[in-house]
Scaffold this active site. Structure first.
Site, PDB file in Angstrom:
ATOM      1  N   CYS A 116       7.799   3.767   5.706  1.00 15.94           N
ATOM      2  CA  CYS A 116       6.886   3.498   4.602  1.00 15.94           C
ATOM      3  C   CYS A 116       7.612   3.177   3.303  1.00 15.94           C
ATOM      4  CB  CYS A 116       5.950   4.685   4.383  1.00 15.94           C
ATOM      5  SG  CYS A 116       6.809   6.224   4.005  1.00 15.94           S
TER       6      CYS A 116
ATOM      7  N   CYS B 184      -3.553   4.911   9.401  1.00 18.58           N
ATOM      8  CA  CYS B 184      -2.296   4.325   9.882  1.00 18.58           C
ATOM      9  C   CYS B 184      -1.625   5.168  10.957  1.00 18.58           C
ATOM     10  CB  CYS B 184      -1.327   4.137   8.715  1.00 18.58           C
ATOM     11  SG  CYS B 184      -1.907   2.999   7.455  1.00 18.58           S
TER      12      CYS B 184
ATOM     13  N   CYS C 109      -0.894   8.895   6.978  1.00 20.47           N
ATOM     14  CA  CYS C 109      -2.240   8.589   6.494  1.00 20.47           C
ATOM     15  C   CYS C 109      -3.179   8.373   7.687  1.00 20.47           C
ATOM     16  CB  CYS C 109      -2.220   7.346   5.617  1.00 20.47           C
ATOM     17  SG  CYS C 109      -1.378   7.568   4.033  1.00 20.47           S
TER      18      CYS C 109
ATOM     19  N   CYS D  31       0.831  -1.203   0.000  1.00 21.94           N
ATOM     20  CA  CYS D  31       0.000   0.000   0.000  1.00 21.94           C
ATOM     21  C   CYS D  31       0.869   1.257   0.000  1.00 21.94           C
ATOM     22  CB  CYS D  31      -0.935  -0.009   1.211  1.00 21.94           C
ATOM     23  SG  CYS D  31      -2.123   1.363   1.233  1.00 21.94           S
ATOM     24  N   CYS D  32       1.876   1.283   0.862  1.00 23.83           N
ATOM     25  CA  CYS D  32       2.790   2.434   0.911  1.00 23.83           C
ATOM     26  C   CYS D  32       3.538   2.598  -0.404  1.00 23.83           C
ATOM     27  CB  CYS D  32       3.800   2.267   2.047  1.00 23.83           C
ATOM     28  SG  CYS D  32       3.118   2.513   3.708  1.00 23.83           S
TER      29      CYS D  32
END
Length: 227
Positions: A222, A197, A194, A110-111
């Site tokens: 990240c 997170c 984010c 995702c990162c």
């Protein structure tokens, strides 16, 4: 011998880094207090140096608010970078909206889509970039150097003017200069990322304890600042 103050030390690092880079340099901003302080310092050294930011699609409203305050205060044209639309759509179709909580591999995926790939585009054509990283923030940053080569991003020069600043020195600077500050900091957020997170830190926890709080400390990067 006169001792260099933290502010002068940061200004010296910026000046030396810009000179050593020998080409275009930009500052990466997430609108944390560190990054806003770095922008304020940069305005005292090289006002023409551009600033860029990454909009992951999962930022807090408070982050957008301080971004707009920074833009207006310094008259900046902030270069925003977004993730590739197709990659985000595919990730969410295949794995849902919270796959990053299922495993370290999924979180890094995702990162990679939301942060790392846009950063690569932001850094394209640059000779160096400026960050607001501090050694005190986490165990993953204790080897940070004031000016270093970034092998992850093609050998660019990475300039870290705040590396030796303590949290107390940082906040003293922010208050003295009356910097725009992300409201999340007043709500206990010591690190800004984010929304899904990031959480407020608890008494006794480290600066980045609120980032990916379900992971071990040594994994809490990240991919933007891998070593």
């Amino acid at each position: 011998m006169k001792q260099t103050t933290p502010i002068q030390g940061a200004l010296d690092i910026l000046a030396a880094g810009l000179d050593r880079a020998g080409g275009k340099v930009a500052l990466a901003c997430s609108f944390s207090v560190e990054d806003v302080a770095a922008i304020d310092l940069l305005q005292q050294v090289a006002t023409e140096t551009p600033v860029f930011a990454i909009d992951t699609g999962r930022l807090d409203e408070e982050t957008y608010e301080v971004a707009e305050a920074v833009r207006k205060r310094y008259g900046l044209n902030i270069a925003w970078y977004f993730p590739e639309r197709s990659a985000v759509e595919q990730l969410e179709r295949d794995k849902g909206l919270f796959s990053f909580r299922d495993s370290l591999e999924n979180r890094r995926e995702c990162c990679g889509i939301r942060k790392v790939e846009p950063l690569r585009r932001a850094l394209a054509g640059l000779s160096g970039w400026i960050t607001g990283l501090r050694r005190e923030q986490s165990v993953t940053r204790d080897a940070l150097q004031a000016i270093e080569v970034d092998p992850v991003n093609g050998g660019l020069l990475k300039i870290n003017p705040l590396l030796d600043w303590s949290e107390a020195q940082l906040w003293d600077y922010a208050k003295t200069r009356r910097l725009p500050v992300n409201r999340l900091h007043q709500q206990g957020y010591s690190s800004i990322g984010c929304a899904p997170c990031t959480r407020a830190v608890q008494p006794g926890e480290g600066t980045r304890a609120g980032r990916w709080w379900w992971e071990n400390p040594e994994h809490k990067e990240c991919g933007l600042h891998r070593r």
